[in-house]
Enzyme design. Structure first.
Site, PDB file in Angstrom:
ATOM      1  N   GLU A  54      -0.628  12.523   4.798  1.00 16.42           N
ATOM      2  CA  GLU A  54      -0.917  12.541   6.226  1.00 16.42           C
ATOM      3  C   GLU A  54       0.015  11.615   7.003  1.00 16.42           C
ATOM      4  O   GLU A  54       0.477  11.954   8.104  1.00 16.42           O
ATOM      5  CB  GLU A  54      -2.375  12.129   6.482  1.00 16.42           C
ATOM      6  CG  GLU A  54      -3.399  13.040   5.830  1.00 16.42           C
ATOM      7  CD  GLU A  54      -3.841  12.560   4.461  1.00 16.42           C
ATOM      8  OE1 GLU A  54      -5.045  12.678   4.158  1.00 16.42           O
ATOM      9  OE2 GLU A  54      -2.984  12.059   3.697  1.00 16.42           O
ATOM     10  N   THR A 163      -0.903  25.992 -38.311  1.00 17.35           N
ATOM     11  CA  THR A 163      -0.116  25.001 -37.572  1.00 17.35           C
ATOM     12  C   THR A 163       1.019  24.384 -38.383  1.00 17.35           C
ATOM     13  O   THR A 163       1.946  23.822 -37.813  1.00 17.35           O
ATOM     14  CB  THR A 163      -1.024  23.861 -37.095  1.00 17.35           C
ATOM     15  OG1 THR A 163      -1.578  23.188 -38.238  1.00 17.35           O
ATOM     16  CG2 THR A 163      -2.161  24.395 -36.241  1.00 17.35           C
TER      17      THR A 163
END
Length: 361
Positions: A54, A163
């Site tokens: 802002e 894996t």
């Protein structure tokens, strides 16, 4: 809400994404200021301690901010933190309307910022493109509402769900494109965590290896028995290392502290460390998104503790065979109704591999 409201908020969200790798531990926020259907200022939060979105937008707009509409992806702050309140600056600039994508989950704000603006006569709307705004800051929201980080577990597997070979060899399961994609996941994280098993087997760096990396997230090791060698590669790299252990003997901790690590003694659970205590401590240290790269033991433990918020699985078009290592160590199921059910959030090709993003149902 008008079509223009959606368009300007979409622009604010695009700006907020530019802070994906740098704002931690603050949220990623974008702001667009519009006067007479023309953008007069915009900005995004880049780093903690620097100006909020802002403020940057207001500085760009100058006097043109008076009477403008502000589109912000998160309710403006109304408290003194690392920077002054944005609500005060917005009121001083004379904005006429505020459109926020979502309220701030921070208890110090949580509606108070929007109320302050309403009480001062500003027209306030909240909730525009809220789902998209929430997706930008899953960790910040979760830390503020549940006192724990958002846990993202990254795994890589073959087409048959393996894996690594039975010997532990796993390099390289996936291609270069997937490995670069993982670097971007690491870069957005507040911290990168692994277990002692992976550390001893692979001696990973756990750092971000991108040429434009804005920061190196802290590296976290779960090491119940304090077996981390002081010569571990990750201890020799820039950035901080945090070791959670159940070993309270300070003499055993000395070599690791001398190597630059911080050692935190954590309560012991039935098997390994109390993972909920680990998450609470990481949240206390302002960890928003925790990126986990680990073996099947820790992955299974996190899953059973219901601490996995998102799974990112890279699937390679390879077959490693039924004797190779699996993704998770989980108890044997005897009934199909006890299975773990996942929701596929996204599937995307990454090079010759596939990336699956999943969440527990």
């Amino acid at each position: 809400m008008s079509a223009d409201d959606y368009r300007y908020m979409a622009r604010a969200l695009t700006l907020a994404r530019r802070g994906l790798y740098g704002t931690d531990p603050n949220p990623r926020v974008g702001c667009v200021l519009v006067q007479d259907n023309a953008v007069v200022g915009e900005g995004w939060h880049e780093r903690a301690g620097e100006a909020h979105a802002e403020i940057i937008a207001l500085e760009a707009a100058g006097d043109r901010a008076r009477g403008a509409t502000a589109y912000v992806t998160l309710e403006p702050c109304c408290h003194h933190g690392r920077t002054p309140p944005c609500t005060d600056a917005l009121l001083q600039a004379g904005i006429a309307r505020m459109v926020a994508a979502m309220p701030d989950p921070n208890p110090q704000v949580a509606g108070k910022g929007l109320k302050q603006l309403r009480d001062a006569g500003v027209s306030v709307d909240c909730g525009l493109l809220e789902a998209e705004a929430r997706a930008l800051n899953p960790g910040f929201i979760q830390r503020m509402t549940q006192d724990r980080p958002f846990v993202r577990v990254k795994l890589a597997m073959s087409l048959d769900g393996r894996t690594a070979l039975v010997s532990g060899e796993s390099q390289w399961l996936t291609g270069e494109a997937a490995r670069q994609d993982v670097q971007r996941l690491r870069a957005r994280a507040s911290a990168i965590l692994t277990g002692i098993g992976t550390l001893l087997a692979d001696d990973p760096s756990l750092n971000v290896r991108l040429p434009d990396a804005a920061r190196q997230p802290p590296r976290v090791i779960l090491d119940t028995g304090l077996r981390t060698p002081p010569t571990a590669r990750t201890l020799r790299l820039p950035g901080s290392v945090l070791i959670f252990t159940a070993v309270a003997d300070t003499a055993l901790q000395v070599p690791l502290r001398a190597a630059g690590a911080e050692v935190v003694v954590t309560p012991h659970a039935e098997q390994g460390l109390n993972l909920h205590a680990v998450m609470a401590e990481l949240a206390r240290r302002e960890c928003n998104e925790l990126h986990v790269e680990c073996g099947p033991t820790l992955a299974g433990a996190l899953l059973q503790a219901r601490l996995v918020d998102e799974l990112v699985v890279y699937m390679a078009p390879l077959l490693l065979g039924d004797k190779a290592r699996g993704l998770f160590e989980l108890p044997t199921l005897t009934r199909m109704r006890d299975r773990w059910e996942l929701e596929i959030v996204e599937m995307q090709a990454v090079g010759w591999d596939w990336r699956l993003t999943l969440r527990l149902r």
